[in-house]
Motif scaffolding. Structure first.
Motif, PDB file in Angstrom:
ATOM      1  N   VAL A 109       0.829  -1.196   0.000  1.00 36.23           N
ATOM      2  CA  VAL A 109       0.000   0.000   0.000  1.00 36.23           C
ATOM      3  C   VAL A 109       0.875   1.262   0.000  1.00 36.23           C
ATOM      4  N   TYR A 110       0.440   2.218  -0.808  1.00 35.87           N
ATOM      5  CA  TYR A 110       1.047   3.546  -0.815  1.00 35.87           C
ATOM      6  C   TYR A 110       0.065   4.547  -0.232  1.00 35.87           C
ATOM      7  N   GLU A 111       0.600   5.512   0.473  1.00 39.12           N
ATOM      8  CA  GLU A 111      -0.183   6.643   0.974  1.00 39.12           C
ATOM      9  C   GLU A 111       0.473   7.901   0.407  1.00 39.12           C
ATOM     10  N   LEU A 112      -0.160   8.482  -0.615  1.00 39.37           N
ATOM     11  CA  LEU A 112       0.367   9.658  -1.308  1.00 39.37           C
ATOM     12  C   LEU A 112       1.825   9.474  -1.726  1.00 39.37           C
ATOM     13  N   GLY A 113       2.105   8.338  -2.384  1.00 42.97           N
ATOM     14  CA  GLY A 113       3.415   8.078  -2.949  1.00 42.97           C
ATOM     15  C   GLY A 113       4.441   7.459  -2.015  1.00 42.97           C
ATOM     16  N   ILE A 114       4.063   7.205  -0.768  1.00 42.97           N
ATOM     17  CA  ILE A 114       4.990   6.661   0.235  1.00 42.97           C
ATOM     18  C   ILE A 114       4.475   5.304   0.697  1.00 42.97           C
ATOM     19  N   LYS A 115       5.374   4.315   0.737  1.00 44.24           N
ATOM     20  CA  LYS A 115       4.975   2.986   1.218  1.00 44.24           C
ATOM     21  C   LYS A 115       4.488   3.091   2.659  1.00 44.24           C
ATOM     22  N   ASP A 116       3.303   2.512   2.917  1.00 47.45           N
ATOM     23  CA  ASP A 116       2.707   2.605   4.241  1.00 47.45           C
ATOM     24  C   ASP A 116       1.784   1.410   4.454  1.00 47.45           C
ATOM     25  N   GLY A 117       2.231   0.448   5.235  1.00 44.72           N
ATOM     26  CA  GLY A 117       1.433  -0.746   5.467  1.00 44.72           C
ATOM     27  C   GLY A 117       2.252  -1.997   5.215  1.00 44.72           C
ATOM     28  N   HIS A 118       1.566  -3.122   5.092  1.00 39.26           N
ATOM     29  CA  HIS A 118       2.223  -4.420   4.905  1.00 39.26           C
ATOM     30  C   HIS A 118       2.692  -4.580   3.467  1.00 39.26           C
ATOM     31  N   TRP A 119       3.949  -5.012   3.289  1.00 37.20           N
ATOM     32  CA  TRP A 119       4.535  -5.224   1.969  1.00 37.20           C
ATOM     33  C   TRP A 119       5.074  -6.633   1.873  1.00 37.20           C
ATOM     34  N   ILE A 120       4.874  -7.245   0.719  1.00 36.64           N
ATOM     35  CA  ILE A 120       5.398  -8.585   0.446  1.00 36.64           C
ATOM     36  C   ILE A 120       6.054  -8.552  -0.929  1.00 36.64           C
ATOM     37  N   SER A 121       7.210  -9.208  -1.044  1.00 39.11           N
ATOM     38  CA  SER A 121       7.799  -9.408  -2.372  1.00 39.11           C
ATOM     39  C   SER A 121       8.146 -10.878  -2.525  1.00 39.11           C
ATOM     40  N   TRP A 122       8.177 -11.331  -3.793  1.00 39.30           N
ATOM     41  CA  TRP A 122       8.390 -12.737  -4.115  1.00 39.30           C
ATOM     42  C   TRP A 122       9.550 -12.895  -5.071  1.00 39.30           C
ATOM     43  N   TYR A 123      10.170 -14.077  -5.041  1.00 41.25           N
ATOM     44  CA  TYR A 123      11.120 -14.472  -6.079  1.00 41.25           C
ATOM     45  C   TYR A 123      10.311 -14.782  -7.345  1.00 41.25           C
ATOM     46  N   SER A 124      10.986 -14.847  -8.482  1.00 36.58           N
ATOM     47  CA  SER A 124      10.287 -15.139  -9.733  1.00 36.58           C
ATOM     48  C   SER A 124       9.749 -16.571  -9.785  1.00 36.58           C
ATOM     49  N   ASN A 125      10.181 -17.432  -8.825  1.00 33.81           N
ATOM     50  CA  ASN A 125       9.657 -18.804  -8.764  1.00 33.81           C
ATOM     51  C   ASN A 125       8.366 -18.886  -7.942  1.00 33.81           C
ATOM     52  N   GLY A 126       7.897 -17.757  -7.397  1.00 31.88           N
ATOM     53  CA  GLY A 126       6.652 -17.725  -6.637  1.00 31.88           C
ATOM     54  C   GLY A 126       6.829 -17.831  -5.134  1.00 31.88           C
ATOM     55  N   GLN A 127       8.036 -18.150  -4.663  1.00 33.83           N
ATOM     56  CA  GLN A 127       8.295 -18.216  -3.224  1.00 33.83           C
ATOM     57  C   GLN A 127       8.481 -16.793  -2.687  1.00 33.83           C
TER      58      GLN A 127
END
Length: 102
Positions: A42-60
């Motif tokens: 989630v972004y709040e006026l252009g700034i990351k704010d909240g829960h963030w998740i990123s994944w590898y290209s294999n889906g993990q």
């Protein structure tokens, strides 16, 4: 807020979210070219704010944690390519507070 979508090709999304006053706003998702999810949060006026998740290209999962006003906060968990936990780093207003070892 206005919806926004960018594509690698006509049928492959790269990014999707919303803009408000020319700044990212609300929930955003990005994908790899292989259609696996790359990140979401989630972004709040252009700034990351909240829960963030990123994944590898294999889906993990690659990493996940909270951002408050654009800074890492609390426990950020980093994962190995096989999905096992690599490390957990504690942040306090963007600064590393504790880096326990496994």
């Amino acid at each position: 807020a206005k919806p926004w979508i960018s594509h690698y090709t006509k049928t492959k999304k790269e990014m999707e979210g919303y803009y408000l006053s020319n700044k990212k706003q609300g929930f955003w998702t990005s994908w790899y070219r292989n259609r696996q999810k790359k990140s979401e949060g989630v972004y709040e006026l252009g700034i990351k704010d909240g829960h963030w998740i990123s994944w590898y290209s294999n889906g993990q999962k690659l990493q996940e944690g909270m951002c408050i006003e654009g800074k890492h906060y609390g426990d950020w968990i980093a994962y190995n390519h096989d999905g096992t936990i690599d490390s957990v780093v504690k942040f306090w207003t963007g600064e590393v507070k504790d880096r326990p070892s496994f």
